[in-house]
Every structure is written in C-alpha cells, then in structure tokens.
Design a protein around this motif. Structure first.
Motif, PDB file in Angstrom:
ATOM      1  N   SER A 114      -9.371  18.698   4.037  1.00  0.00           N
ATOM      2  CA  SER A 114     -10.719  18.197   3.780  1.00  0.00           C
ATOM      3  C   SER A 114     -11.470  19.113   2.821  1.00  0.00           C
ATOM      4  O   SER A 114     -11.016  20.188   2.465  1.00  0.00           O
ATOM      5  CB  SER A 114     -11.476  18.069   5.102  1.00  0.00           C
ATOM      6  OG  SER A 114     -11.584  19.341   5.708  1.00  0.00           O
ATOM      7  N   ALA A 115     -12.653  18.701   2.446  1.00  0.00           N
ATOM      8  CA  ALA A 115     -13.450  19.432   1.456  1.00  0.00           C
ATOM      9  C   ALA A 115     -13.751  20.863   1.873  1.00  0.00           C
ATOM     10  O   ALA A 115     -13.891  21.734   1.032  1.00  0.00           O
ATOM     11  CB  ALA A 115     -14.749  18.682   1.194  1.00  0.00           C
ATOM     12  N   GLN A 148      -8.697   7.874 -12.222  1.00  0.00           N
ATOM     13  CA  GLN A 148      -9.127   7.609 -10.853  1.00  0.00           C
ATOM     14  C   GLN A 148      -8.596   8.677  -9.898  1.00  0.00           C
ATOM     15  O   GLN A 148      -9.312   9.147  -9.008  1.00  0.00           O
ATOM     16  CB  GLN A 148      -8.670   6.223 -10.371  1.00  0.00           C
ATOM     17  CG  GLN A 148      -9.254   5.072 -11.135  1.00  0.00           C
ATOM     18  CD  GLN A 148      -8.464   4.738 -12.403  1.00  0.00           C
ATOM     19  OE1 GLN A 148      -7.447   5.351 -12.710  1.00  0.00           O
ATOM     20  NE2 GLN A 148      -8.947   3.763 -13.160  1.00  0.00           N
ATOM     21  N   PHE A 149      -7.346   9.059 -10.066  1.00  0.00           N
ATOM     22  CA  PHE A 149      -6.749  10.074  -9.196  1.00  0.00           C
ATOM     23  C   PHE A 149      -7.408  11.428  -9.432  1.00  0.00           C
ATOM     24  O   PHE A 149      -7.706  12.164  -8.494  1.00  0.00           O
ATOM     25  CB  PHE A 149      -5.236  10.146  -9.424  1.00  0.00           C
ATOM     26  CG  PHE A 149      -4.487  10.977  -8.425  1.00  0.00           C
ATOM     27  CD1 PHE A 149      -4.663  10.811  -7.067  1.00  0.00           C
ATOM     28  CD2 PHE A 149      -3.575  11.939  -8.846  1.00  0.00           C
ATOM     29  CE1 PHE A 149      -3.959  11.571  -6.138  1.00  0.00           C
ATOM     30  CE2 PHE A 149      -2.867  12.703  -7.934  1.00  0.00           C
ATOM     31  CZ  PHE A 149      -3.066  12.512  -6.569  1.00  0.00           C
ATOM     32  N   GLU A 178     -11.034  15.708  -7.469  1.00  0.00           N
ATOM     33  CA  GLU A 178     -12.233  16.521  -7.631  1.00  0.00           C
ATOM     34  C   GLU A 178     -13.125  16.444  -6.399  1.00  0.00           C
ATOM     35  O   GLU A 178     -13.798  17.413  -6.054  1.00  0.00           O
ATOM     36  CB  GLU A 178     -13.007  16.090  -8.874  1.00  0.00           C
ATOM     37  CG  GLU A 178     -12.366  16.566 -10.160  1.00  0.00           C
ATOM     38  CD  GLU A 178     -13.166  16.150 -11.389  1.00  0.00           C
ATOM     39  OE1 GLU A 178     -14.398  15.983 -11.286  1.00  0.00           O
ATOM     40  OE2 GLU A 178     -12.540  15.995 -12.446  1.00  0.00           O
ATOM     41  N   GLU A 179     -13.130  15.296  -5.717  1.00  0.00           N
ATOM     42  CA  GLU A 179     -13.951  15.130  -4.516  1.00  0.00           C
ATOM     43  C   GLU A 179     -13.493  16.028  -3.373  1.00  0.00           C
ATOM     44  O   GLU A 179     -14.271  16.324  -2.474  1.00  0.00           O
ATOM     45  CB  GLU A 179     -13.957  13.673  -4.069  1.00  0.00           C
ATOM     46  CG  GLU A 179     -14.736  12.763  -4.990  1.00  0.00           C
ATOM     47  CD  GLU A 179     -14.707  11.316  -4.548  1.00  0.00           C
ATOM     48  OE1 GLU A 179     -14.323  11.047  -3.387  1.00  0.00           O
ATOM     49  OE2 GLU A 179     -15.065  10.460  -5.364  1.00  0.00           O
ATOM     50  N   THR A 180     -12.232  16.468  -3.388  1.00  0.00           N
ATOM     51  CA  THR A 180     -11.742  17.353  -2.321  1.00  0.00           C
ATOM     52  C   THR A 180     -12.331  18.755  -2.444  1.00  0.00           C
ATOM     53  O   THR A 180     -12.269  19.523  -1.493  1.00  0.00           O
ATOM     54  CB  THR A 180     -10.203  17.472  -2.353  1.00  0.00           C
ATOM     55  OG1 THR A 180      -9.799  18.132  -3.550  1.00  0.00           O
ATOM     56  CG2 THR A 180      -9.529  16.123  -2.216  1.00  0.00           C
TER      57      THR A 180
END
Length: 165
Positions: A87-88, A108-109, A114-116
């Motif tokens: 998780s982040a 998209q990937f 980057e969101e992690t």
C-alpha cells in the motif's frame, strides 16, 4: 502372419507411450534448474545499471541498508496482487526501501504505479535484459554491498524482506 506383425507394432507403440508417460512424471518431480531461474544470480553483484537506477530512485540516495526491487508488468495477475499488497504507506519493508521496475509501462499503468507512492523505474527493456528477467513478479533483495542477497518469483514482498541471507 500379418495379424502377428500388427499386434507386435501395436505393443511397441503402447510400450513407447507408457515409457514417455513415466519419463514425463519423473521430470516433473526433479528440482528446477537454478541456473535457468529468472533474475540475476544470488550472491553475485547486481548489474551496475540496476544498482545505479535503484540508488537514484531511493529518496535518500543511498543503499546503506540495501533495497528491495520488484520487477512487475502490466498484464501479470500476480504483479497486480503484489501492487495491491504494498500500500501507499509501505515504501520501506524491514527498514529497506522498495523500488518497482516496470517493463514498458503504458500511460495508465504508469499513473497507477505513481499512486502507490513507491519509487518506480520505467524500463524500456535494457534492465530486464541485463538482469535476465524471465518471470514476474520477481522480487530481489540487494544488500548494502550491491549483491543479490535473495530473490524469488512471488507477490509476497515481506517474505523476501525478512529472509536471512
């Protein structure tokens, strides 16, 4: 006379099929060839390009505690499981930074990675070739000396982080 020859040939074919079946079962029980395993060899120095790019990706710029590197691809189900598991808030495991190496990521990937909030190295293929990556997700632990301390094709990053060399 012809019937006898046909029966002999049929018996040979049946015996051949049985022999091939037994050989197949025996081959499935043999341990895998470690030389053919994915990734750089355990105990050897990590490829220079990998160490340098991991060093740049880690926020403090150093590998004084080593690092965990996870090689992931977009279409790998186990890679998706790995990404869901880390998780982040888990940029470090067992006091070692985690870095993701994504093979030819789409836009998209890349955005999803980057969101992690985990450092990501987008690779066009040169690192994968240097590191001999043939299976994913491959998790590698690089020690403080730049050697491959542990590696495994797994989505369980914690197991590699906690493994004793």
């Amino acid at each position: 006379m012809i019937v006898n020859e046909v029966l002999q040939w049929a018996a040979l074919v049946v015996l051949t099929l049985i022999t091939l079946g037994v050989l197949r079962q025996v081959s499935l029980m043999l341990p895998p060839d470690r030389a053919a395993a994915s990734g750089p060899a355990t105990g050897r120095r990590a490829p220079a390009g990998l160490v340098e790019r991991v060093r740049r990706a880690v926020s403090d710029g150093g590998l004084d505690r080593g690092a965990l590197v996870a090689f992931v691809t977009e279409n790998c189900v186990a890679c998706q499981k790995l990404l869901a598991d880390v998780s982040a808030g888990r940029q470090q495991l067992n006091d070692q930074p985690l870095v993701l190496v994504a093979h030819k990521p789409s836009e998209q990937f890349s955005a999803a990675l980057e969101e992690t909030r985990i450092p990501v190295i987008a690779d066009a293929g040169e690192l994968w070739e240097k590191c001999h990556i043939t299976a994913t997700p491959l998790v590698v632990r690089i020690d403080e000396h730049g050697r491959i301390a542990e590696k495994e094709v797994t989505h369980n990053v914690d197991r590699i982080a906690l493994a004793k060399s």
